[in-house]
Write an enzyme that holds these catalytic residues in place. Structure first.
Site, short mmCIF file in Angstrom:
data_model
loop_
_atom_site.label_atom_id
_atom_site.label_comp_id
_atom_site.label_asym_id
_atom_site.label_seq_id
_atom_site.Cartn_x
_atom_site.Cartn_y
_atom_site.Cartn_z
N ARG A 56 0.82 -1.19 0.00
CA ARG A 56 0.00 0.00 0.00
C ARG A 56 0.86 1.24 0.00
O ARG A 56 1.95 1.25 0.55
CB ARG A 56 -0.89 0.02 1.25
N ARG A 104 2.71 3.87 -16.54
CA ARG A 104 2.99 3.60 -17.95
C ARG A 104 4.24 4.37 -18.39
O ARG A 104 5.07 3.85 -19.13
CB ARG A 104 1.81 3.98 -18.83
N CYS A 118 -7.59 2.37 -12.59
CA CYS A 118 -7.85 3.56 -11.78
C CYS A 118 -9.30 3.56 -11.32
O CYS A 118 -10.19 3.10 -12.04
CB CYS A 118 -7.60 4.83 -12.59
N GLU A 156 -11.90 7.37 -5.22
CA GLU A 156 -12.17 7.15 -3.80
C GLU A 156 -13.56 7.65 -3.45
O GLU A 156 -14.10 8.53 -4.12
CB GLU A 156 -11.16 7.93 -2.93
N ARG A 189 -3.93 6.94 -3.95
CA ARG A 189 -3.55 5.72 -3.24
C ARG A 189 -3.18 4.65 -4.26
O ARG A 189 -3.73 4.62 -5.36
CB ARG A 189 -4.71 5.22 -2.37
N TYR A 202 3.86 6.06 2.67
CA TYR A 202 2.91 7.18 2.68
C TYR A 202 3.71 8.47 2.67
O TYR A 202 4.52 8.70 3.56
CB TYR A 202 2.02 7.11 3.93
N ARG A 219 -2.08 6.47 7.75
CA ARG A 219 -1.76 5.21 8.41
C ARG A 219 -0.39 5.29 9.07
O ARG A 219 0.57 4.68 8.62
CB ARG A 219 -1.77 4.06 7.39
#
Length: 125
Positions: free
Chosen positions: A7, A63, A74, A77, A89, A107, A115
Site C-alpha cells: 500500500r 505507464r 484507476c 475514492e 492511493r 505514505y 496510516r
C-alpha cells in the site's frame, strides 16, 4: 513465493497534471525500492484518487515508467466529508519472498497521517 499487497499514498499540493504524475511516479518507485521489487514482480496495480483530482489518470505515471505489461486500473475514492483532499492511493500486488510483516508500506507528504501505524519514515513534503 507468495503474492503480497503493498500500500501507498501521497497527498498532492495541487491538481495539476505534471505535479500528479511526478508525485505518483515518486510514490510508486519508493514502494518498489522499499520492498526490493522490480516491475517483473508486479501482478497488478490499483490506483485510486480523491474526487478533487481530475487532471490525469494516476496509472499514466506507471505507464511512463515503462509498465506496459502490468494490468493497471484507476478508480475514484469515496467522497467522504472531512477526508484528506488530493490523495492518490496505490494498492499493488507483487510476487515476493517477503512475509506480510516484512512488507513496507509508503505514505508520502500529508498522506503519512492516513496510516501512521504502517507508514515507512520518509519524505514529508
Amino acid at each position: 513465493m507468495s503474492v503480497r499487497a503493498l500500500r501507498g499514498a501521497i497527498q498532492l499540493e495541487v491538481d495539476e497534471r505534471v505535479h500528479l504524475l511526478e508525485g505518483v511516479r515518486q510514490l510508486f518507485q519508493e514502494m518498489l525500492t522499499a520492498n526490493a521489487l522490480d516491475q517483473d514482480d508486479l501482478v497488478s496495480v490499483l490506483f485510486t484518487a480523491t474526487p478533487d483530482l481530475v487532471s490525469e489518470f494516476p496509472a499514466v505515471a506507471a505507464r511512463e515508467l515503462g509498465m506496459t505489461d502490468v494490468p493497471l486500473m484507476c478508480a475514484q475514492e469515496l467522497d467522504i466529508a472531512g477526508s484528506l483532499p488530493r490523495v492518490v492511493r496505490i494498492l499493488a500486488y507483487a510476487e515476493t519472498e517477503l512475509t506480510k510483516p516484512e512488507i513496507k508500506h509508503v505514505y508520502l507528504a500529508g498522506a503519512a497521517a492516513l496510516r501512521q501505524d504502517l507508514a515507512v519514515a520518509g519524505d514529508t513534503r
